[in-house]
Design an enzyme around this catalytic site. Structure first.
Site, mmCIF file in Angstrom:
data_model
loop_
_atom_site.group_PDB
_atom_site.id
_atom_site.type_symbol
_atom_site.label_atom_id
_atom_site.label_comp_id
_atom_site.label_asym_id
_atom_site.label_seq_id
_atom_site.Cartn_x
_atom_site.Cartn_y
_atom_site.Cartn_z
ATOM 1 N N LYS A 67 25.545 23.200 -13.722
ATOM 2 C CA LYS A 67 26.513 23.042 -14.802
ATOM 3 C C LYS A 67 26.649 24.377 -15.527
ATOM 4 O O LYS A 67 25.673 24.927 -16.023
ATOM 5 C CB LYS A 67 26.088 21.964 -15.798
ATOM 6 N N ASP A 69 28.103 26.947 -18.470
ATOM 7 C CA ASP A 69 28.304 26.867 -19.922
ATOM 8 C C ASP A 69 29.344 27.909 -20.328
ATOM 9 O O ASP A 69 29.022 29.058 -20.624
ATOM 10 C CB ASP A 69 26.976 27.127 -20.636
ATOM 11 N N GLU A 207 21.580 24.860 -18.201
ATOM 12 C CA GLU A 207 22.072 23.797 -19.068
ATOM 13 C C GLU A 207 21.944 22.417 -18.430
ATOM 14 O O GLU A 207 21.736 21.424 -19.115
ATOM 15 C CB GLU A 207 23.536 24.053 -19.439
#
Length: 350
Positions: A67, A69, A207
């Site tokens: 993921k 950011d 993250e």
């Protein structure tokens, strides 16, 4: 149907170091792939959004990625002309010169890439605060040229709308298109099972992860085809005021924050860390322009030295947990979301 590779191109998430952020090696396109009818190129596509889950899914039906950011963008390439469009539909081409230049040299006439604009730290992790500094355009250590685009989906390719193809086939075409390095890079598939990948991602200080159903088409909205699982929670909250402090940067002792619940804003506590002198000073200037006499949201007990503002600014807040009465715990300010990014305000559920 697009011919699938005999062996999916993916990488293990090693425990010794963060995953390699460069795209894999280029392959020649398969000449046996069938010719598809030409489709008009969409002017804009509403993005597929990941559904937040507390645990990672498991099994061979899922594809896993890191993921990122940053800011969600789509890159539109039309015979050398590039448009970089935000999630809210705004043209930010001028704000990402490195991405624009990289898109112009992709070996394709027309394409729409879905992905995330990020700035990487020294060990290759995406850093939202650094991206915000780059987008401010200030003369300093960072500039907008540092932002790169991590591509994780291909929605339109050489005159063909790919949204009805399954995830795995779209990814196969994307892997062939993205170069190994530069201003546009591939978000690599990570080998392994969801819970183990999540544990390794958290160990690396990332993250979280994204899980995508392997056989699903691309659907706009939050339908559950994509799932996100976070190591540390980070969400958008409306700023409804701040508490003054003579000792803190910018005079901001603590931000007062709100989330959505049943269509209304509700107070969820405050945040007093994560600021530096520059970010606090910039934020204070913006807050002073939207001051109101009374709080827009019931904050319970009267706040000492509080200044209330119209709830139009959205702060990205990192936090560890919730209290029993739905207040943030161990929260830290990461930056302001740009209104043109169309960022969500976090939604509370009973």
């Amino acid at each position: 149907m697009v011919k699938r590779p005999s062996k999916p191109r993916s990488v293990p998430l090693r425990k010794s170091q963060p995953p390699d952020l460069k795209g894999g090696r280029r392959r020649s396109r398969d000449p046996e792939q069938p010719a598809l009818p030409f489709d008009p190129m969409p002017d804009r596509i509403e993005p597929c959004l990941a559904l937040l889950k507390s645990s990672a899914p498991s099994g061979p039906d899922w594809i896993f990625e890191i993921k990122w950011d940053g800011y969600r963008l789509s890159v539109h390439l039309d015979h050398g002309q590039v448009r970089i469009i935000t999630r809210g539909g705004h043209d930010w081409t001028h704000r990402f010169p490195t991405i624009q230049a990289a898109a112009k040299v992709l070996p394709v006439g027309t394409a729409i890439l879905d992905g995330e604009a990020v700035v990487l730290d020294d060990i290759g992790r995406s850093d939202f605060s650094a991206l915000q500094q780059a987008l401010r355009g200030r003369i300093g250590k960072r500039s907008a040229e540092e932002a790169i685009f991590v591509a994780f989906d291909l929605l339109y390719f050489d005159g063909h709308d790919l949204r009805n193809l399954e995830q795995e086939s779209r990814r196969h075409l994307l892997e062939d298109l993205i170069p190994a390095d530069g201003g546009i890079r591939l978000s690599q598939e990570i080998e392994g099972d969801g819970p183990a990948i999540l544990a390794a991602a958290c160990e690396h200080g990332l993250e979280g992860i994204i899980a995508k159903r392997r056989d699903e088409p691309y659907r706009s909205g939050r339908g559950g085809e994509w799932v996100k699982v976070k190591c540390i929670q980070s969400e958008g909250f409306a700023i409804i005021g701040y508490e003054r402090s003579t000792a803190a940067f910018g005079g901001i002792g603590r931000l007062l924050l709100a989330a959505r619940k049943d269509g209304q804003l509700v107070y969820v506590g405050g945040c007093g860390t994560g600021f530096n002198e520059r970010s606090a000073t910039d934020l204070r200037k913006q807050l002073d322009e939207i001051v109101i006499d009374k709080p827009a949201v019931d904050t319970g007990r009267k706040k000492r030295d509080a200044v209330y503002v119209r709830p139009v600014l959205i702060a990205e807040i990192e936090f560890r947990a919730w209290t029993a009465d739905q207040k943030l715990r161990h929260s830290s300010f990461k930056g302001l979301r740009d209104p043109k990014d169309n960022a969500d305000i976090y939604r509370l559920f009973d």
